[in-house]
Motif scaffolding. Structure first.
Motif, PDB file in Angstrom:
ATOM      1  N   LEU A 409     -81.026 -72.285  41.452  1.00  0.00           N
ATOM      2  CA  LEU A 409     -82.437 -72.581  41.699  1.00  0.00           C
ATOM      3  C   LEU A 409     -82.619 -73.971  42.285  1.00  0.00           C
ATOM      4  O   LEU A 409     -81.849 -74.882  42.014  1.00  0.00           O
ATOM      5  CB  LEU A 409     -83.223 -72.493  40.392  1.00  0.00           C
ATOM      6  CG  LEU A 409     -83.468 -71.096  39.835  1.00  0.00           C
ATOM      7  CD1 LEU A 409     -84.295 -71.193  38.569  1.00  0.00           C
ATOM      8  CD2 LEU A 409     -84.206 -70.232  40.868  1.00  0.00           C
ATOM      9  N   ASP A 448     -87.149 -71.242  46.893  1.00  0.00           N
ATOM     10  CA  ASP A 448     -86.847 -71.378  45.474  1.00  0.00           C
ATOM     11  C   ASP A 448     -85.357 -71.324  45.161  1.00  0.00           C
ATOM     12  O   ASP A 448     -84.920 -71.795  44.120  1.00  0.00           O
ATOM     13  CB  ASP A 448     -87.569 -70.286  44.678  1.00  0.00           C
ATOM     14  CG  ASP A 448     -88.984 -70.721  44.321  1.00  0.00           C
ATOM     15  OD1 ASP A 448     -89.319 -71.874  44.618  1.00  0.00           O
ATOM     16  OD2 ASP A 448     -89.732 -69.918  43.752  1.00  0.00           O
ATOM     17  N   LEU A 449     -84.594 -70.683  46.054  1.00  0.00           N
ATOM     18  CA  LEU A 449     -83.155 -70.622  45.836  1.00  0.00           C
ATOM     19  C   LEU A 449     -82.484 -71.605  46.799  1.00  0.00           C
ATOM     20  O   LEU A 449     -82.799 -71.626  47.986  1.00  0.00           O
ATOM     21  CB  LEU A 449     -82.630 -69.209  46.101  1.00  0.00           C
ATOM     22  CG  LEU A 449     -83.141 -68.119  45.146  1.00  0.00           C
ATOM     23  CD1 LEU A 449     -82.572 -66.761  45.526  1.00  0.00           C
ATOM     24  CD2 LEU A 449     -82.766 -68.464  43.701  1.00  0.00           C
ATOM     25  N   ASP A 528     -89.560 -65.177  46.440  1.00  0.00           N
ATOM     26  CA  ASP A 528     -88.951 -66.340  45.820  1.00  0.00           C
ATOM     27  C   ASP A 528     -89.448 -66.517  44.397  1.00  0.00           C
ATOM     28  O   ASP A 528     -88.674 -66.788  43.491  1.00  0.00           O
ATOM     29  CB  ASP A 528     -89.287 -67.603  46.619  1.00  0.00           C
ATOM     30  CG  ASP A 528     -88.302 -67.803  47.760  1.00  0.00           C
ATOM     31  OD1 ASP A 528     -87.460 -66.910  47.969  1.00  0.00           O
ATOM     32  OD2 ASP A 528     -88.361 -68.850  48.426  1.00  0.00           O
ATOM     33  N   ARG A 532     -87.139 -66.455  41.281  1.00  0.00           N
ATOM     34  CA  ARG A 532     -87.063 -67.634  40.418  1.00  0.00           C
ATOM     35  C   ARG A 532     -87.356 -67.243  38.962  1.00  0.00           C
ATOM     36  O   ARG A 532     -86.624 -67.612  38.050  1.00  0.00           O
ATOM     37  CB  ARG A 532     -88.053 -68.695  40.876  1.00  0.00           C
ATOM     38  CG  ARG A 532     -88.128 -69.882  39.929  1.00  0.00           C
ATOM     39  CD  ARG A 532     -89.118 -70.912  40.404  1.00  0.00           C
ATOM     40  NE  ARG A 532     -88.543 -71.832  41.362  1.00  0.00           N
ATOM     41  CZ  ARG A 532     -87.925 -72.957  41.017  1.00  0.00           C
ATOM     42  NH1 ARG A 532     -87.785 -73.288  39.752  1.00  0.00           N
ATOM     43  NH2 ARG A 532     -87.432 -73.741  41.935  1.00  0.00           N
ATOM     44  N   GLU A 536     -84.736 -67.659  36.030  1.00  0.00           N
ATOM     45  CA  GLU A 536     -85.075 -68.512  34.895  1.00  0.00           C
ATOM     46  C   GLU A 536     -84.984 -67.742  33.580  1.00  0.00           C
ATOM     47  O   GLU A 536     -84.462 -68.248  32.578  1.00  0.00           O
ATOM     48  CB  GLU A 536     -86.472 -69.110  35.061  1.00  0.00           C
ATOM     49  CG  GLU A 536     -86.425 -70.392  35.864  1.00  0.00           C
ATOM     50  CD  GLU A 536     -87.801 -70.942  36.234  1.00  0.00           C
ATOM     51  OE1 GLU A 536     -87.841 -72.012  36.842  1.00  0.00           O
ATOM     52  OE2 GLU A 536     -88.815 -70.289  35.918  1.00  0.00           O
TER      53      GLU A 536
END
Ligand code: ADP
Ligand code: MG
Length: 620
Positions: A409, A448-449, A528, A532, A536
């Motif tokens: 991330l 996000d990555l 994204d 994410r 998470e």
């Protein structure tokens, strides 16, 4: 301390290079650089000649293009093969220019569609991009000849009102000419830079840039704050400029001497001669009270007073535009701190007087008005090249900067558009017991990555003393100083081990690339966010599994049998959920496990272990 100069955009090592500033004008174009010794911007010129290159292309019968002063001679005598004002065609369809089709004496293809215009010369067709590239190629060659070094990188200016298509067309023309276009800059912004406006970071100003060139008039209201230029409004007339002043003089002489338009249509040399004499008269009258010249046995004369009465309506039009621009910016003349004069035609004293009277203060005209835009482009180029260490980078950070955390991330520390200098710190922890190294990978981008962003640098914080996962406190700080250098520092707070790296921001990223990265982040925003959230959830689930497992094996004697059984089955359920792409399922299984383990965890869990349940950890 590890000190590595890395190009923040490309990741390559930094090297010195010259970036030139180019004013690609409707009437005249020129190149400027920052003089390596004096550090002052100068316009490039060959010995004993002007820095200005007329933006005119003449095609000889074989179709070979010639650019500049030489091409200008053919304006009237070979109009079909002499292309002027190509800039007006940039990014335009025929529909866009239909109203002004008469303006062009060469053949602009009319296919009556929305497609982009082309110009026909003989049996060849040229796009406005091709035509502009001929001018840029000539400028590049001139610069190389004068500087005796290859010139491959440039900053090119465009009017503030240019839309994306026109900016893209300008960029493409640069590429075609063999130039790497580092940035497209607004002409009024460049002009302000040439006056040193906006170079101090604590400066806040509202500026009016009045630009009367050869064929166009632009008024731009800019707001500068923290080195950032914001265009509040623009106005003007794309068919009003010095050429119109010349025409008023030609008209006056025709009336005086009885020459008719028909005469001029029949006799191109006559028309050309009159126009050139008129321009000469106009320039002469900028510093003298009268002009006269012998011409074919006649005398062509005009006084400054007469000229001023002729040009009054034209000047009034420009003042009306200034009024509209102020109104659009929701400002009045008193709000304007500084007025900058741009364009050869602002040399006319009556123009300066009218503008100064309208704004109620003296105008800035100390920098050569037909060079000021190119000079400012050179200032911008020098800052981009990283040579100008005295000044703040004019830009805000174009893309977000962050580091990679668990699961690949992107954890953004400095968001895009942050003003610099800036400093941000955040705490991280390890994710394995006894982990002694922590890898810090620095990325730039909006996704996000991290795999979708750009890696700028990477280093390891070594020598973290052996501690259970989650116990070390590693503070990672990002500092962008006034020179635009990013320093990334990692420090384990308990033991004091630290490591830092310097990342030099040199903008190898073109505006396009930045734009593409931004567009990608918008297009993929939903994906994204989902990814994410899933990553998470998984990371959290894994951490809880490992902490619970450790806890259970250490504290088994303290637990009831039922508690052990229930915990084992909840762990299994969570383990299974982690293999599926369903974050809600993972969350619910985490909750279930927490419910079961909470009573005994509360009994025994020490602060250190509960710490591991919080905070982000970085992969080893
Ligand atoms: P552009 O930005 O359109 O390429 P410039 O800023 O180079 O144009 O301005 C060109 C115009 O400036 C021409 O019309 C030229 O005649 C005019 N000009 C140049 N010098 C003077 C002068 N001394 N007095 C009046 N007009 C001038
Ligand atoms: Mg100009």
């Amino acid at each position: 301390m590890a000190k590595i100069a890395i190009n923040i955009a490309t990741g390559s090592l930094q090297q010195a290079e010259m970036i030139v500033g180019i004013d690609l004008g409707t009437t005249n174009s020129l190149v400027a650089i920052i003089h390596p010794e004096s550090k002052q911007p100068i316009a490039l010129k060959e010995h004993n000649s002007s820095s200005l290159v007329p933006s005119i292309i003449h095609f000889d019968p074989l179709g070979n293009p010639v650019v500049g002063e030489e091409a200008k001679q053919y304006l009237e005598t070979d109009p079909q093969n002499t292309i002027f004002s190509a800039k007006r065609l940039m990014g335009k369809s025929y529909k866009d220019i239909k109203e002004n089709a008469n303006f062009f004496t060469y053949k602009v293809i009319d296919d009556d569609t929305d497609s982009l215009v082309k110009v026909q010369v003989g049996d060849k067709f040229y796009s406005p991009i091709d035509l502009s590239s001929f001018i840029l190629k000539e400028l590049k060659q001139r610069a190389e000849h004068i500087l005796k070094t290859p010139v491959t990188k440039a900053v090119i200016t465009v009017p503030a009102y240019f839309n994306d298509a026109q900016r893209q067309a300008t960029r493409d023309a640069g590429k075609l000419a063999g130039l790497d276009v580092m940035r497209i800059v607004n002409e009024p912004t460049a002009a302000s830079l040439a006056y040193g406006l906006g170079l101090r970071k604590d400066e806040e100003k509202t500026i009016a840039v009045y630009d009367l060139g050869g064929g166009t008039f632009d008024i731009s209201i800019l707001h500068i704050n923290n080195g950032i230029f914001e265009v509040l409004s623009t106005n003007g007339n794309t068919y009003l400029g010095g050429d119109d002043l010349d025409r008023t003089i030609v008209q006056y002489w025709m009336n005086e001497s009885g020459i008719t338009s028909d005469d001029l249509n029949v006799n191109k040399e006559l028309s050309q001669g009159l126009r050139l004499r008129a321009e000469e008269a106009k320039k002469h009258l900028s510093s003298n009270d009268s002009f006269s010249v012998d011409w074919n046995g006649d005398t062509l004369a005009i006084t400054k007073a007469t000229f001023e009465s002729l040009l009054k309506p034209l000047i009034d039009q420009t003042i009306a535009s200034c009024k509209s621009a102020l109104a659009d910016a929701k400002l009045t003349a008193e709000n304007i701190d500084t007025i900058v004069m741009v364009g050869g035609s602002t040399r006319v004293p009556a123009v300066k007087e009218a503008v100064s009277a309208f704004f109620g203060k003296p105008v800035n005209d100390s920098v050569n008005p037909d060079e000021v835009v190119a000079l400012g482009a050179a200032v911008q180029a020098d800052i981009l090249a990283g040579n100008n260490k005295d000044f703040l980078l004019l830009d805000i950070t174009p893309l977000s900067l962050g580091i990679e955390t668990m699961g690949g991330l992107m954890d953004t520390l400095i968001p895009r558009n942050a003003k610099i200098p800036t400093k941000v710190g955040r705490q991280y922890t390890t994710h394995k017991d006894g982990q002694s190294d922590m890898r810090i990978s620095v990325f730039q981008g909006e996704r996000d990555l991290v795999k979708d962003n750009r890696k700028l640098a990477e280093f390891s914080l070594k020598g973290i003393p052996g501690m259970p996962a989650g116990l070390p406190k590693v503070e990672v700080s990002f500092l962008i100083n006034a020179d635009g250098i990013l320093v990334v520092k990692a420090k384990e707070l308990r033991s004091g081990v630290e490591q830092e790296i310097e990342v030099k921001p040199q903008y190898g990223l073109t505006d396009d690339e930045v734009e593409k990265m931004l567009m990608d982040s918008i297009t993929h925003a939903k994906d994204d966010m989902q990814t994410r959230a899933l990553v998470e959830a998984r990371t959290e689930g894994e951490q809880i599994l490992s902490v619970t497992e450790k806890f259970v094996s250490k504290n088994a004697p303290l637990l009831e049998k039922e508690e052990l059984m229930a915990t084992a089955s909840a762990m299994q359920a969570l383990q299974l959920a982690l293999t599926m792409d369903d974050k809600d399922l993972i969350h619910s299984k985490i909750e279930e496990l927490n419910e079961i383990s909470r009573p005994f965890a509360e009994r025994a869990m020490d602060a250190a272990v509960s710490g591991a349940l919080k905070g982000k950890s970085i992969t080893e």
